[in-house]
Design a protein around this motif. Sequence first.
Motif, PDB file in Angstrom:
ATOM      1  N   GLN A  50     -28.947 -99.577-116.866  1.00  8.49           N
ATOM      2  CA  GLN A  50     -30.240-100.144-116.444  1.00  8.49           C
ATOM      3  C   GLN A  50     -31.174-100.162-117.466  1.00  8.49           C
ATOM      4  O   GLN A  50     -32.040-100.923-117.773  1.00  8.49           O
ATOM      5  CB  GLN A  50     -30.711 -99.133-115.113  1.00  8.49           C
ATOM      6  N   PHE A  51     -31.173 -98.846-118.246  1.00  8.16           N
ATOM      7  CA  PHE A  51     -32.285 -98.677-119.313  1.00  8.16           C
ATOM      8  C   PHE A  51     -31.758 -99.565-120.346  1.00  8.16           C
ATOM      9  O   PHE A  51     -32.882-100.263-120.982  1.00  8.16           O
ATOM     10  CB  PHE A  51     -32.046 -97.074-119.925  1.00  8.16           C
ATOM     11  N   ALA A  52     -30.408 -99.820-120.684  1.00  6.56           N
ATOM     12  CA  ALA A  52     -30.047-100.482-121.873  1.00  6.56           C
ATOM     13  C   ALA A  52     -30.697-101.916-121.569  1.00  6.56           C
ATOM     14  O   ALA A  52     -30.975-102.719-122.468  1.00  6.56           O
ATOM     15  CB  ALA A  52     -28.808-100.597-122.245  1.00  6.56           C
ATOM     16  N   GLY A  53     -30.331-102.447-120.238  1.00  8.35           N
ATOM     17  CA  GLY A  53     -30.387-103.598-119.832  1.00  8.35           C
ATOM     18  C   GLY A  53     -32.337-104.041-119.886  1.00  8.35           C
ATOM     19  O   GLY A  53     -32.460-105.393-120.118  1.00  8.35           O
ATOM     20  N   ALA A  54     -32.827-103.065-119.623  1.00 15.42           N
ATOM     21  CA  ALA A  54     -34.304-103.473-119.539  1.00 15.42           C
ATOM     22  C   ALA A  54     -34.964-103.536-121.162  1.00 15.42           C
ATOM     23  O   ALA A  54     -35.948-103.965-121.487  1.00 15.42           O
ATOM     24  CB  ALA A  54     -35.178-102.301-119.083  1.00 15.42           C
ATOM     25  N   THR A  55     -34.306-102.570-122.067  1.00 17.44           N
ATOM     26  CA  THR A  55     -34.852-102.515-123.301  1.00 17.44           C
ATOM     27  C   THR A  55     -34.088-103.256-124.543  1.00 17.44           C
ATOM     28  O   THR A  55     -34.848-103.241-125.761  1.00 17.44           O
ATOM     29  CB  THR A  55     -34.662-100.873-123.650  1.00 17.44           C
ATOM     30  N   SER A  56     -32.862-103.523-124.121  1.00 19.21           N
ATOM     31  CA  SER A  56     -32.303-104.277-125.178  1.00 19.21           C
ATOM     32  C   SER A  56     -31.883-105.628-124.848  1.00 19.21           C
ATOM     33  O   SER A  56     -31.532-105.926-123.845  1.00 19.21           O
ATOM     34  CB  SER A  56     -30.991-103.365-125.934  1.00 19.21           C
ATOM     35  N   THR A  57     -31.894-106.534-125.839  1.00 23.63           N
ATOM     36  CA  THR A  57     -31.571-107.988-125.635  1.00 23.63           C
ATOM     37  C   THR A  57     -29.997-108.191-125.556  1.00 23.63           C
ATOM     38  O   THR A  57     -29.576-109.221-125.305  1.00 23.63           O
ATOM     39  CB  THR A  57     -32.292-108.848-126.633  1.00 23.63           C
ATOM     40  N   TYR A  58     -29.255-107.117-126.216  1.00 22.42           N
ATOM     41  CA  TYR A  58     -27.814-107.343-126.422  1.00 22.42           C
ATOM     42  C   TYR A  58     -27.268-106.752-124.868  1.00 22.42           C
ATOM     43  O   TYR A  58     -25.993-106.880-124.706  1.00 22.42           O
ATOM     44  CB  TYR A  58     -27.498-106.224-127.257  1.00 22.42           C
ATOM     45  N   SER A  59     -28.184-106.254-123.981  1.00 21.49           N
ATOM     46  CA  SER A  59     -27.534-105.916-122.542  1.00 21.49           C
ATOM     47  C   SER A  59     -27.911-106.663-121.580  1.00 21.49           C
ATOM     48  O   SER A  59     -29.231-107.048-121.386  1.00 21.49           O
ATOM     49  CB  SER A  59     -27.903-104.059-122.716  1.00 21.49           C
ATOM     50  N   SER A  60     -27.160-106.803-120.572  1.00 13.42           N
ATOM     51  CA  SER A  60     -27.485-107.437-119.333  1.00 13.42           C
ATOM     52  C   SER A  60     -27.638-106.548-118.269  1.00 13.42           C
ATOM     53  O   SER A  60     -27.703-106.804-116.948  1.00 13.42           O
ATOM     54  CB  SER A  60     -26.713-108.527-119.017  1.00 13.42           C
TER      55      SER A  60
ATOM     56  N   VAL B 219     -25.451-103.486-131.045  1.00 16.77           N
ATOM     57  CA  VAL B 219     -24.307-104.260-131.388  1.00 16.77           C
ATOM     58  C   VAL B 219     -24.200-105.646-130.283  1.00 16.77           C
ATOM     59  O   VAL B 219     -24.623-105.251-129.213  1.00 16.77           O
ATOM     60  CB  VAL B 219     -23.156-103.389-131.151  1.00 16.77           C
ATOM     61  N   ALA B 220     -23.550-106.585-130.625  1.00 16.10           N
ATOM     62  CA  ALA B 220     -23.649-107.760-129.645  1.00 16.10           C
ATOM     63  C   ALA B 220     -22.431-107.474-128.717  1.00 16.10           C
ATOM     64  O   ALA B 220     -22.929-107.855-127.418  1.00 16.10           O
ATOM     65  CB  ALA B 220     -23.063-108.937-130.658  1.00 16.10           C
ATOM     66  N   THR B 221     -21.753-106.485-128.789  1.00 14.76           N
ATOM     67  CA  THR B 221     -20.681-106.343-127.538  1.00 14.76           C
ATOM     68  C   THR B 221     -20.909-105.002-126.926  1.00 14.76           C
ATOM     69  O   THR B 221     -20.427-104.505-126.230  1.00 14.76           O
ATOM     70  CB  THR B 221     -19.313-106.241-128.390  1.00 14.76           C
ATOM     71  N   PHE B 222     -22.546-104.765-126.912  1.00 15.36           N
ATOM     72  CA  PHE B 222     -22.795-103.357-126.408  1.00 15.36           C
ATOM     73  C   PHE B 222     -22.598-103.298-125.008  1.00 15.36           C
ATOM     74  O   PHE B 222     -21.937-102.131-124.635  1.00 15.36           O
ATOM     75  CB  PHE B 222     -24.321-103.388-126.259  1.00 15.36           C
ATOM     76  N   ASP B 223     -22.861-104.150-124.057  1.00 13.71           N
ATOM     77  CA  ASP B 223     -22.242-103.941-122.816  1.00 13.71           C
ATOM     78  C   ASP B 223     -20.829-103.350-122.709  1.00 13.71           C
ATOM     79  O   ASP B 223     -20.320-102.591-121.790  1.00 13.71           O
ATOM     80  CB  ASP B 223     -22.534-105.311-121.742  1.00 13.71           C
ATOM     81  N   ARG B 224     -19.909-104.218-123.162  1.00 12.19           N
ATOM     82  CA  ARG B 224     -18.411-104.034-123.326  1.00 12.19           C
ATOM     83  C   ARG B 224     -17.966-102.672-123.545  1.00 12.19           C
ATOM     84  O   ARG B 224     -17.428-102.007-122.816  1.00 12.19           O
ATOM     85  CB  ARG B 224     -17.898-104.996-123.987  1.00 12.19           C
ATOM     86  N   VAL B 225     -18.687-102.263-124.881  1.00 12.22           N
ATOM     87  CA  VAL B 225     -18.370-100.891-125.622  1.00 12.22           C
ATOM     88  C   VAL B 225     -18.873 -99.847-124.621  1.00 12.22           C
ATOM     89  O   VAL B 225     -18.156 -98.778-124.291  1.00 12.22           O
ATOM     90  CB  VAL B 225     -19.062-100.786-126.810  1.00 12.22           C
ATOM     91  N   MET B 226     -20.207-100.030-124.054  1.00  8.68           N
ATOM     92  CA  MET B 226     -20.792 -99.027-123.108  1.00  8.68           C
ATOM     93  C   MET B 226     -20.051 -98.735-121.970  1.00  8.68           C
ATOM     94  O   MET B 226     -19.871 -97.689-121.484  1.00  8.68           O
ATOM     95  CB  MET B 226     -22.373 -99.502-122.851  1.00  8.68           C
ATOM     96  N   THR B 227     -19.533 -99.827-121.293  1.00  6.65           N
ATOM     97  CA  THR B 227     -18.925-100.002-120.146  1.00  6.65           C
ATOM     98  C   THR B 227     -17.511 -99.085-120.308  1.00  6.65           C
ATOM     99  O   THR B 227     -17.337 -98.309-119.508  1.00  6.65           O
ATOM    100  CB  THR B 227     -18.791-101.214-119.511  1.00  6.65           C
TER     101      THR B 227
END
Lengths: 316, 261
Positions: B124-134, B43-51
């Motif tokens: 961290q894992f998401a940031g490293a593996t997904s383009t949607y996460s920073s 999802v494009a809003t991955f970081d937001r939802v995850m946080t």
Amino acid sequence: MVTAAVSTENLTKIYTLDLLKGRKRVVALDGLNLTIGEGHVMGVLGPNGAGKSTTIKLLLNLITPTSGKARLFGLDPSDAEARRNVGYLPENPSPYEYLTGEEFVRFAGSLSGLRGAELTARVRTVLEQVQMDRFTGVQIRRYSKGMTQRIALAQALVSSPRLLILDEPTSGLDVLGRQLIRDIILAEKKKGTSVLLCSHIIPDVEALAEDVAILIGGKLVRSGPVSEMLSDEGSRVELTFEGVDAQRLSPLNPEVIQDGRRLIVRTAAASSRALIEAAHQAEGRLISMQPIRNSLEDAFLEALRNSQNKVGSTIE
Amino acid sequence: MNGVVSIALNGFREARRNRVTSVLFVFAFIMVFSTTVSVEFTVATFDRVMTDFGLGVIGLLSPALTLFLGTALIPREIERRTIFMVVARPVSRSAFLVGRYIGNVITVAFLVLVMGALFLLQMQFAGATSTYSSGIHREHLIALYGLLLEVVLLTAVSFLFAAASSQYVSALSVTCLYFIGHMSEDLYTLAGRSKSDVIRVVGRAIYYLLPNFDRLDFKARATYFDPTSNAELLSTTGYALAYTVLVLIVATRIFERRDFK
Ligand SMILES: Nc1ncnc2c1ncn2[C@@H]1O[C@H](COP(=O)(O)OP(=O)(O)OP(=O)(O)O)[C@@H](O)[C@H]1O
Ligand SMILES: [Mg+2]
């Protein structure tokens, strides 16, 4: 002036109870004056609810007096320094159950200011003293009641206190355990430790204490050296007969207990001869005859007979 | 002072072995872990939802744990009379209370830190593996720091009530206080609009007297990557610590006079 290990002055504790019917006052301790000299062992006797534990809690600042004063080595118990030289074994002690016996005793020692090698050595010594050195690595929740009691005694001893305050130390212990506690108290006595010992087991108090205080209903009814309490009555004997009808002895009016076929008779030593003859004529057999030692138990029971509050204290 | 340290460390050791804390620990672990599983990676809003999810779960569990453990500890010690063999020793009751307080803060903070670390690992894992996460941001760390400050303050408030009353009374009181403390800013603005002087004064009094837990809450800012200045962090820290010390002073005064029956 020699400071006493313990002294109290009109020490009084009144609990207020909020009952549905309104407020009630429980006079748990009523104007207690008590002194334990350094190096003395004082036994405190009293029926349930007499105020023994209340006295002890007042001495350790667990509760505050309603009026009056308590002193430990001349200091007020609310002063932490006053408690530095005191070892306390509460009634039904509950140590932290997730700690092992050794950890708990260590913890107790560290709170009394012991450190490092000295702490380790003291912990080992007292654990051996209460014969719990085999269970040091086991958590206290896995202990039996008597084992818990022993660990609690070890924590009371760990700081080498000058005053031991023991609230029913032998409760929950087996025969050997009771013997052990007696030996430990005697050894402490020899070292010059003062002891305040509350107990229901009169022979223990008789054997260990040189002074006794009898508390009933929050009041001190008797106190003094054990030896003085023992010499009140004239000598009496206890006779045991077999095959005698109690009625045949009744003209002599003795104190009689029928125990199956046996008859236990207590009487003044002077009238024992007449009783034996009467029994003989009734074709009974004398099995034993022994002098009744006038024990502390008698002194205690007599004090109890003379008071109104047998259990508990005055509720107003 | 040495007494305080012994009591604190002892409390932490006990908590680690206690079954209740172990169960809570496993529960917290599962809760935080399950957030990853439930969030779509693409999802494009991955970081937001995850946080939002991750910090939300921690932000719910942390005060619940604090409240639960903080209000139960002292009343249980009194009821079970474990306190007898401690306060009869040459340590002051204040030392006992403060030692127990520190031990409890360490326990809860440890739980929060483990949950936080798990959350950060996921980021961290998401940031490293997904383009949607920073990945991890400074705001994430600030939000977790705010949660720790909340633990520090809320434990103190719990201890204050527990020092004075029973377990249930204090649990109830502190729960109410916690919710009011989270709404105190809203209450302040609401009361300010009132025509009644009394309500305005009460609103202001609540705002200034009761602990302002809202001030320690940086979770929403983390979700929207809304930066927080160092100055604000410092003043918030100062606020939480000063309030904590004040509450503990009152708690120890009360505790010194209490009868243990
Ligand atoms: N928390 C309390 N609230 C009200 N009354 C109390 C409280 N604690 C003790 N009492 C009362 O104080 C009196 C003395 O109690 P205490 O525990 O000192 O007795 P005790 O001599 O130690 O008895 P026991 O031999 O049974 O241990 C009792 O009448 C008891 O009912
Ligand atoms: Mg008692």
